[in-house]
Design a protein around this motif. Structure first.
Motif, short mmCIF file in Angstrom:
data_model
loop_
_atom_site.label_atom_id
_atom_site.label_comp_id
_atom_site.label_asym_id
_atom_site.label_seq_id
_atom_site.Cartn_x
_atom_site.Cartn_y
_atom_site.Cartn_z
N ASP A 32 -13.84 11.74 -18.74
CA ASP A 32 -12.50 10.84 -19.65
C ASP A 32 -11.83 12.63 -20.08
O ASP A 32 -11.03 12.43 -20.67
CB ASP A 32 -13.64 10.16 -20.17
CG ASP A 32 -14.81 10.24 -21.55
OD1 ASP A 32 -14.89 12.27 -21.34
OD2 ASP A 32 -15.41 9.67 -21.62
N LYS A 33 -13.45 13.64 -20.23
CA LYS A 33 -12.62 14.45 -20.19
C LYS A 33 -11.47 15.27 -19.59
O LYS A 33 -10.97 16.05 -19.85
CB LYS A 33 -13.99 16.14 -20.02
CG LYS A 33 -14.80 15.34 -21.37
CD LYS A 33 -16.25 16.02 -21.68
CE LYS A 33 -17.04 16.21 -22.39
NZ LYS A 33 -17.88 17.07 -22.86
N LYS A 34 -11.39 15.25 -18.34
CA LYS A 34 -10.25 15.45 -17.34
C LYS A 34 -9.25 14.81 -17.55
O LYS A 34 -8.03 15.16 -17.23
CB LYS A 34 -10.52 15.29 -16.41
CG LYS A 34 -12.14 15.66 -15.17
CD LYS A 34 -11.98 15.21 -13.60
CE LYS A 34 -13.28 15.24 -13.39
NZ LYS A 34 -13.48 15.05 -11.66
N PHE A 35 -9.03 13.66 -18.81
CA PHE A 35 -7.48 13.39 -19.13
C PHE A 35 -7.12 13.30 -20.16
O PHE A 35 -8.39 12.79 -21.63
CB PHE A 35 -7.73 11.87 -18.18
CG PHE A 35 -8.32 11.59 -16.72
CD1 PHE A 35 -7.09 12.33 -16.13
CD2 PHE A 35 -9.28 11.21 -17.01
CE1 PHE A 35 -7.40 11.71 -14.79
CE2 PHE A 35 -9.34 11.49 -15.20
CZ PHE A 35 -8.47 11.55 -14.73
N ASP A 36 -5.73 13.53 -21.09
CA ASP A 36 -4.82 13.42 -22.03
C ASP A 36 -4.66 12.17 -22.53
O ASP A 36 -3.29 12.04 -21.98
CB ASP A 36 -4.87 14.54 -22.54
CG ASP A 36 -4.49 14.72 -24.13
OD1 ASP A 36 -4.22 13.86 -24.73
OD2 ASP A 36 -3.47 15.75 -24.43
N LEU A 37 -5.45 11.64 -23.43
CA LEU A 37 -4.16 10.50 -23.74
C LEU A 37 -3.14 10.26 -25.29
O LEU A 37 -3.09 9.07 -25.72
CB LEU A 37 -5.24 8.74 -23.62
CG LEU A 37 -6.63 8.64 -22.06
CD1 LEU A 37 -7.24 7.33 -22.37
CD2 LEU A 37 -5.31 8.48 -21.14
N SER A 51 -6.43 14.12 -9.24
CA SER A 51 -5.07 14.51 -9.60
C SER A 51 -3.70 13.88 -9.70
O SER A 51 -2.71 14.05 -10.50
CB SER A 51 -5.02 15.87 -8.69
OG SER A 51 -4.95 15.71 -6.55
N GLN A 52 -3.09 12.72 -8.59
CA GLN A 52 -1.99 12.18 -8.53
C GLN A 52 -2.05 11.20 -10.50
O GLN A 52 -0.92 11.37 -11.10
CB GLN A 52 -2.43 11.04 -7.74
CG GLN A 52 -1.95 11.33 -6.31
CD GLN A 52 -2.45 10.27 -4.54
OE1 GLN A 52 -3.02 10.31 -4.83
NE2 GLN A 52 -0.93 10.79 -4.27
N LEU A 53 -3.76 11.09 -10.95
CA LEU A 53 -3.31 10.52 -12.37
C LEU A 53 -3.18 10.40 -13.13
O LEU A 53 -1.99 10.32 -14.07
CB LEU A 53 -4.89 9.97 -12.04
CG LEU A 53 -4.67 8.89 -13.45
CD1 LEU A 53 -4.06 7.79 -13.34
CD2 LEU A 53 -6.63 8.48 -13.53
N ARG A 54 -3.12 12.16 -13.30
CA ARG A 54 -2.84 13.07 -14.25
C ARG A 54 -0.81 13.12 -14.48
O ARG A 54 -1.17 12.88 -15.55
CB ARG A 54 -3.22 14.27 -14.01
CG ARG A 54 -4.63 14.75 -13.87
CD ARG A 54 -5.12 16.07 -14.12
NE ARG A 54 -6.73 16.19 -14.24
CZ ARG A 54 -7.16 16.73 -13.00
NH1 ARG A 54 -6.44 16.41 -11.69
NH2 ARG A 54 -8.32 17.00 -12.87
N GLU A 55 -0.51 12.69 -13.24
CA GLU A 55 0.86 13.49 -13.84
C GLU A 55 1.34 11.99 -13.98
O GLU A 55 2.57 11.60 -15.20
CB GLU A 55 1.28 14.16 -12.11
CG GLU A 55 3.05 13.35 -11.95
CD GLU A 55 4.18 14.15 -10.85
OE1 GLU A 55 5.60 13.86 -11.02
OE2 GLU A 55 3.06 14.11 -9.77
N LEU A 56 0.35 10.83 -13.88
CA LEU A 56 1.42 9.90 -13.01
C LEU A 56 0.95 9.08 -15.39
O LEU A 56 2.22 8.72 -15.83
CB LEU A 56 0.82 8.59 -12.30
CG LEU A 56 0.38 7.16 -13.55
CD1 LEU A 56 2.01 6.77 -12.09
CD2 LEU A 56 -0.29 6.04 -12.30
N GLU A 99 -13.88 10.92 -7.28
CA GLU A 99 -12.35 11.36 -7.07
C GLU A 99 -11.61 10.39 -6.80
O GLU A 99 -10.17 10.16 -7.05
CB GLU A 99 -12.22 12.28 -6.16
CG GLU A 99 -12.48 13.10 -6.22
CD GLU A 99 -12.22 14.10 -8.18
OE1 GLU A 99 -11.02 14.13 -8.55
OE2 GLU A 99 -13.77 14.93 -8.12
N LEU A 100 -12.53 8.61 -7.53
CA LEU A 100 -10.95 8.28 -6.68
C LEU A 100 -11.01 6.70 -7.94
O LEU A 100 -11.77 7.03 -8.90
CB LEU A 100 -11.74 6.75 -6.47
CG LEU A 100 -10.96 4.86 -5.41
CD1 LEU A 100 -9.90 5.66 -4.51
CD2 LEU A 100 -11.93 4.47 -4.90
#
Length: 255
Positions: free
Chosen positions: A2-7, A36-41, A188-189
């Motif tokens: 979860d630390k990889k993403f900023d919500l 990596s695709q999820l971050r932009e999405l 990574e999925l």
């Protein structure tokens, strides 16, 4: 994970506010993509969606146990492309300390329907109430099925601002086959599922298309079985496994 993403860019929606958006009868559209695709999405989705917030926590841990016959009848029904199919599972919603017994069906018109009752825990379905529930809502008795595959993951749940659609984002997916004792971890999925009524519009579908991310039909249950039981036929899922291998290393040691 979860630390990889900023919500923080999402406005929040509480569980109480989510009550009117259950969508137990719906159309489901799935996507497989990378972290990596999820971050932009997520950046693009924040304008159109709320994020579910439970006591300040926006990442929810889930655990699921799938049941099937000893011969994997439900798995093979799915793999053989039969349009009327079902899954029987227990699911633990850890952030709210609840467990349900769920029966999920998909009709020949592509409509997904889910019914459920509260259950004691993941493993036990042999009580009078769960037994009756399964017998009344499926062609199976509890004596004909057994626990096959357990999985766990972290979920982000989004709700569109018109409150007609949910988008679930599953990360950190792990499988444990109770029959073979083989385990698989897909670090990574990301599995995204857009859950909507038949006629509602969807900002998520539009944005996924703009990012050239295509739908990918995939059952977590079938994926987990194919990865953890080499004796089970999975010819029809081989292309999806190849896609998963391109997205993430498959770790068969950690769980």
């Amino acid at each position: 994970m979860d630390k990889k993403f900023d919500l923080t860019g999402f406005d929040k929606i509480t569980l109480d506010e989510m009550g009117a958006i259950r969508l137990m009868k719906r159309i489901d559209i799935k996507y497989l993509l990378s972290v990596s695709q999820l971050r932009e999405l997520l950046v693009r989705l924040s304008e159109y969606y709320y994020v579910q917030d439970v006591d300040g926590e926006r990442f929810s841990p889930y655990a699921t146990l799938y049941f099937d016959t000893p011969e994997y009848e439900m798995y093979h029904t799915h793999q053989n492309g039969k349009l009327n199919r079902l899954k029987i599972r227990t699911r633990e919603y850890k952030s709210v300390s609840l467990c349900y017994l769920e029966i999920k069906t998909k009709s020949n018109k592509g409509i997904t329907k889910k019914i459920r009752i509260k259950n004691e825990d993941l493993s036990h379905i042999d009580g009078e109430q769960p037994s009756s529930f399964i017998h009344q809502n499926s062609p199976y008795k509890i004596t004909a099925i057994e626990g096959k595959l357990q999985n766990s993951y972290t979920r982000i749940t989004l709700v569109d601002k018109q409150k007609t659609e949910r988008v679930t984002i599953d990360l950190d997916l792990r499988f444990n086959n109770l029959q073979t004792e083989r385990k698989a971890y897909l670090p990574e999925l990301v599995i995204i599922e857009v859950k909507k009524s038949a006629y509602s519009s969807s900002p998520a579908l539009r944005i996924l298309s703009a990012l050239r991310i295509k739908p990918a039909r995939m059952s977590k249950y079938c994926m987990g079985v194919a990865l953890t039981d080499e004796a089970v036929k999975h010819n029809k899922i081989k292309e999806k496994i190849k896609l998963i291998n391109k997205i993430t290393p498959i770790n068969y040691e950690s769980i």
